[in-house]
Design a protein around this motif. Sequence first.
Motif, PDB file in Angstrom:
ATOM      1  N   ASN A 152      88.992 -11.991 -45.162  1.00  0.00           N
ATOM      2  CA  ASN A 152      87.811 -11.564 -44.414  1.00  0.00           C
ATOM      3  C   ASN A 152      87.164 -10.302 -44.978  1.00  0.00           C
ATOM      4  OD1 ASN A 152      87.343 -13.332 -41.963  1.00  0.00           O
ATOM      5  ND2 ASN A 152      89.532 -12.959 -41.872  1.00  0.00           N
ATOM      6  N   ARG A 153      86.544 -10.451 -46.111  1.00  0.00           N
ATOM      7  CA  ARG A 153      85.883  -9.308 -46.728  1.00  0.00           C
ATOM      8  C   ARG A 153      84.790  -8.736 -45.822  1.00  0.00           C
ATOM      9  NH1 ARG A 153      84.184 -10.327 -52.787  1.00  0.00           N
ATOM     10  NH2 ARG A 153      84.059  -8.061 -52.671  1.00  0.00           N
ATOM     11  N   PHE A 154      84.834  -7.429 -45.668  1.00  0.00           N
ATOM     12  CA  PHE A 154      83.838  -6.658 -44.922  1.00  0.00           C
ATOM     13  C   PHE A 154      83.729  -7.055 -43.452  1.00  0.00           C
ATOM     14  CE2 PHE A 154      82.696  -4.406 -48.559  1.00  0.00           C
ATOM     15  CZ  PHE A 154      82.419  -5.268 -49.615  1.00  0.00           C
ATOM     16  N   ALA A 155      84.781  -7.656 -42.899  1.00  0.00           N
ATOM     17  CA  ALA A 155      84.750  -8.019 -41.485  1.00  0.00           C
ATOM     18  C   ALA A 155      84.869  -6.765 -40.621  1.00  0.00           C
ATOM     19  CB  ALA A 155      85.871  -8.992 -41.160  1.00  0.00           C
ATOM     20  N   ARG A 156      84.226  -6.805 -39.453  1.00  0.00           N
ATOM     21  CA  ARG A 156      84.229  -5.637 -38.566  1.00  0.00           C
ATOM     22  C   ARG A 156      85.474  -5.574 -37.703  1.00  0.00           C
ATOM     23  NH1 ARG A 156      78.817  -5.362 -35.233  1.00  0.00           N
ATOM     24  NH2 ARG A 156      79.831  -3.425 -34.567  1.00  0.00           N
ATOM     25  N   TYR A 157      86.158  -6.717 -37.559  1.00  0.00           N
ATOM     26  CA  TYR A 157      87.300  -6.755 -36.658  1.00  0.00           C
ATOM     27  C   TYR A 157      88.515  -7.342 -37.363  1.00  0.00           C
ATOM     28  CZ  TYR A 157      83.504  -6.107 -33.363  1.00  0.00           C
ATOM     29  OH  TYR A 157      82.388  -5.636 -32.718  1.00  0.00           O
ATOM     30  N   VAL A 158      89.671  -7.038 -36.817  1.00  0.00           N
ATOM     31  CA  VAL A 158      90.925  -7.565 -37.356  1.00  0.00           C
ATOM     32  C   VAL A 158      91.223  -8.911 -36.697  1.00  0.00           C
ATOM     33  CG1 VAL A 158      93.404  -7.191 -37.561  1.00  0.00           C
ATOM     34  CG2 VAL A 158      91.826  -5.253 -37.758  1.00  0.00           C
ATOM     35  N   PHE A 159      91.638  -9.868 -37.503  1.00  0.00           N
ATOM     36  CA  PHE A 159      92.002 -11.186 -36.994  1.00  0.00           C
ATOM     37  C   PHE A 159      93.513 -11.375 -37.052  1.00  0.00           C
ATOM     38  CE2 PHE A 159      87.781 -12.759 -36.493  1.00  0.00           C
ATOM     39  CZ  PHE A 159      87.038 -12.098 -37.447  1.00  0.00           C
ATOM     40  N   GLN A 160      94.068 -11.997 -36.030  1.00  0.00           N
ATOM     41  CA  GLN A 160      95.509 -12.208 -35.972  1.00  0.00           C
ATOM     42  C   GLN A 160      95.937 -13.524 -36.604  1.00  0.00           C
ATOM     43  OE1 GLN A 160      97.532 -11.186 -32.258  1.00  0.00           O
ATOM     44  NE2 GLN A 160      95.565 -10.521 -31.419  1.00  0.00           N
ATOM     45  N   SER A 161      95.016 -14.470 -36.712  1.00  0.00           N
ATOM     46  CA  SER A 161      95.375 -15.789 -37.219  1.00  0.00           C
ATOM     47  C   SER A 161      95.657 -15.757 -38.711  1.00  0.00           C
ATOM     48  CB  SER A 161      94.244 -16.777 -36.951  1.00  0.00           C
ATOM     49  OG  SER A 161      94.498 -18.010 -37.587  1.00  0.00           O
ATOM     50  N   GLN A 162      96.751 -16.393 -39.114  1.00  0.00           N
ATOM     51  CA  GLN A 162      97.113 -16.435 -40.531  1.00  0.00           C
ATOM     52  C   GLN A 162      96.050 -17.153 -41.357  1.00  0.00           C
ATOM     53  OE1 GLN A 162     101.299 -17.517 -41.293  1.00  0.00           O
ATOM     54  NE2 GLN A 162     101.620 -17.317 -39.072  1.00  0.00           N
ATOM     55  N   SER A 163      95.326 -18.064 -40.715  1.00  0.00           N
ATOM     56  CA  SER A 163      94.324 -18.834 -41.438  1.00  0.00           C
ATOM     57  C   SER A 163      93.150 -17.967 -41.899  1.00  0.00           C
ATOM     58  CB  SER A 163      93.792 -19.973 -40.558  1.00  0.00           C
ATOM     59  OG  SER A 163      93.119 -19.455 -39.423  1.00  0.00           O
ATOM     60  N   GLN A 164      93.043 -16.765 -41.371  1.00  0.00           N
ATOM     61  CA  GLN A 164      91.959 -15.857 -41.744  1.00  0.00           C
ATOM     62  C   GLN A 164      92.298 -15.048 -42.995  1.00  0.00           C
ATOM     63  OE1 GLN A 164      88.995 -15.682 -40.287  1.00  0.00           O
ATOM     64  NE2 GLN A 164      89.494 -17.203 -38.730  1.00  0.00           N
ATOM     65  N   TYR A 165      93.501 -15.215 -43.509  1.00  0.00           N
ATOM     66  CA  TYR A 165      93.941 -14.445 -44.658  1.00  0.00           C
ATOM     67  C   TYR A 165      94.128 -15.369 -45.860  1.00  0.00           C
ATOM     68  CZ  TYR A 165      94.563 -10.728 -41.294  1.00  0.00           C
ATOM     69  OH  TYR A 165      94.333  -9.784 -40.332  1.00  0.00           O
ATOM     70  N   ASP A 166      93.546 -14.966 -46.974  1.00  0.00           N
ATOM     71  CA  ASP A 166      93.498 -15.818 -48.156  1.00  0.00           C
ATOM     72  C   ASP A 166      94.594 -15.530 -49.175  1.00  0.00           C
ATOM     73  OD1 ASP A 166      90.050 -15.155 -47.843  1.00  0.00           O
ATOM     74  OD2 ASP A 166      91.007 -17.054 -47.315  1.00  0.00           O
ATOM     75  N   TYR A 167      95.055 -14.287 -49.227  1.00  0.00           N
ATOM     76  CA  TYR A 167      96.015 -13.884 -50.256  1.00  0.00           C
ATOM     77  C   TYR A 167      97.236 -13.275 -49.583  1.00  0.00           C
ATOM     78  CZ  TYR A 167      91.777 -14.385 -52.980  1.00  0.00           C
ATOM     79  OH  TYR A 167      90.623 -14.883 -53.540  1.00  0.00           O
ATOM     80  N   TRP A 168      98.408 -13.619 -50.131  1.00  0.00           N
ATOM     81  CA  TRP A 168      99.669 -13.194 -49.545  1.00  0.00           C
ATOM     82  C   TRP A 168     100.606 -12.659 -50.627  1.00  0.00           C
ATOM     83  CZ3 TRP A 168     100.821 -13.730 -44.272  1.00  0.00           C
ATOM     84  CH2 TRP A 168      99.862 -14.411 -43.518  1.00  0.00           C
ATOM     85  N   GLY A 169     101.411 -11.656 -50.236  1.00  0.00           N
ATOM     86  CA  GLY A 169     102.464 -11.192 -51.112  1.00  0.00           C
ATOM     87  C   GLY A 169     103.719 -12.032 -50.918  1.00  0.00           C
ATOM     88  N   PRO A 170     104.721 -11.843 -51.772  1.00  0.00           N
ATOM     89  CA  PRO A 170     105.953 -12.622 -51.682  1.00  0.00           C
ATOM     90  C   PRO A 170     106.868 -12.184 -50.549  1.00  0.00           C
ATOM     91  CG  PRO A 170     106.125 -11.046 -53.448  1.00  0.00           C
ATOM     92  CD  PRO A 170     104.722 -10.947 -52.938  1.00  0.00           C
ATOM     93  N   GLY A 171     106.644 -10.995 -49.988  1.00  0.00           N
ATOM     94  CA  GLY A 171     107.442 -10.521 -48.866  1.00  0.00           C
ATOM     95  C   GLY A 171     108.543  -9.557 -49.272  1.00  0.00           C
ATOM     96  N   THR A 172     108.967  -8.753 -48.302  1.00  0.00           N
ATOM     97  CA  THR A 172     110.086  -7.825 -48.487  1.00  0.00           C
ATOM     98  C   THR A 172     110.964  -7.881 -47.242  1.00  0.00           C
ATOM     99  OG1 THR A 172     110.689  -5.549 -49.059  1.00  0.00           O
ATOM    100  CG2 THR A 172     108.819  -5.818 -47.580  1.00  0.00           C
ATOM    101  N   GLN A 173     112.272  -7.886 -47.444  1.00  0.00           N
ATOM    102  CA  GLN A 173     113.220  -8.052 -46.340  1.00  0.00           C
ATOM    103  C   GLN A 173     113.464  -6.716 -45.642  1.00  0.00           C
ATOM    104  OE1 GLN A 173     115.013 -10.938 -45.177  1.00  0.00           O
ATOM    105  NE2 GLN A 173     115.530  -9.524 -43.521  1.00  0.00           N
ATOM    106  N   VAL A 174     113.380  -6.743 -44.329  1.00  0.00           N
ATOM    107  CA  VAL A 174     113.749  -5.600 -43.494  1.00  0.00           C
ATOM    108  C   VAL A 174     114.873  -6.055 -42.568  1.00  0.00           C
ATOM    109  CG1 VAL A 174     113.003  -4.045 -41.663  1.00  0.00           C
ATOM    110  CG2 VAL A 174     111.477  -4.520 -43.591  1.00  0.00           C
ATOM    111  N   THR A 175     115.978  -5.343 -42.616  1.00  0.00           N
ATOM    112  CA  THR A 175     117.116  -5.659 -41.768  1.00  0.00           C
ATOM    113  C   THR A 175     117.487  -4.440 -40.954  1.00  0.00           C
ATOM    114  OG1 THR A 175     117.942  -7.255 -43.396  1.00  0.00           O
ATOM    115  CG2 THR A 175     119.477  -6.507 -41.694  1.00  0.00           C
ATOM    116  N   VAL A 176     117.527  -4.602 -39.641  1.00  0.00           N
ATOM    117  CA  VAL A 176     117.862  -3.501 -38.744  1.00  0.00           C
ATOM    118  C   VAL A 176     119.190  -3.836 -38.068  1.00  0.00           C
ATOM    119  CG1 VAL A 176     117.092  -2.073 -36.829  1.00  0.00           C
ATOM    120  CG2 VAL A 176     115.400  -3.119 -38.350  1.00  0.00           C
ATOM    121  N   SER A 177     120.172  -2.986 -38.304  1.00  0.00           N
ATOM    122  CA  SER A 177     121.488  -3.219 -37.734  1.00  0.00           C
ATOM    123  C   SER A 177     121.627  -2.489 -36.400  1.00  0.00           C
ATOM    124  CB  SER A 177     122.570  -2.745 -38.699  1.00  0.00           C
ATOM    125  OG  SER A 177     122.470  -1.353 -38.891  1.00  0.00           O
ATOM    126  N   SER A 178     122.415  -3.073 -35.516  1.00  0.00           N
ATOM    127  CA  SER A 178     122.588  -2.477 -34.180  1.00  0.00           C
ATOM    128  C   SER A 178     123.757  -1.504 -34.162  1.00  0.00           C
ATOM    129  CB  SER A 178     122.814  -3.587 -33.163  1.00  0.00           C
ATOM    130  OG  SER A 178     123.927  -4.376 -33.524  1.00  0.00           O
TER     131      SER A 178
END
Length: 126
Positions: A100-126
Amino acid sequence: QVQLVESGGGLVQAGGSLRLSCAASGRTFSSYNMGWFRQAPGKEREFVTGITWSGTNTLYADSVKGRFTISRDNAGNTLYLQMNSLKPEDTAVYYCAAGNRFARYVFQSQSQYDYWGPGTQVTVSS
């Protein structure tokens, strides 16, 4: 086109903090709305937070509101996610996404995003 790479994930105890970064290639980063999503084991990927191209508007999922902060450095082509007061339920693979180039608002739907990174793992221990 934008290429994204996340970093900063790791293992942390509950109550701790982590700062994720998302480095973007290309000269158009500053024109894209950006988002952070996460996917826990056995669950669907979900919206965490997003920021408009100018940084003017942000949006947070209720589950992270008050604990996480999204920011961006357009000059440095980098998106950040500061995560404080981490909980075991924050454990997931975290992805950054652009759309969403130059969009005024943030969208929550994944379909609104065109490019994705491979991800990074976050692990929180109790």
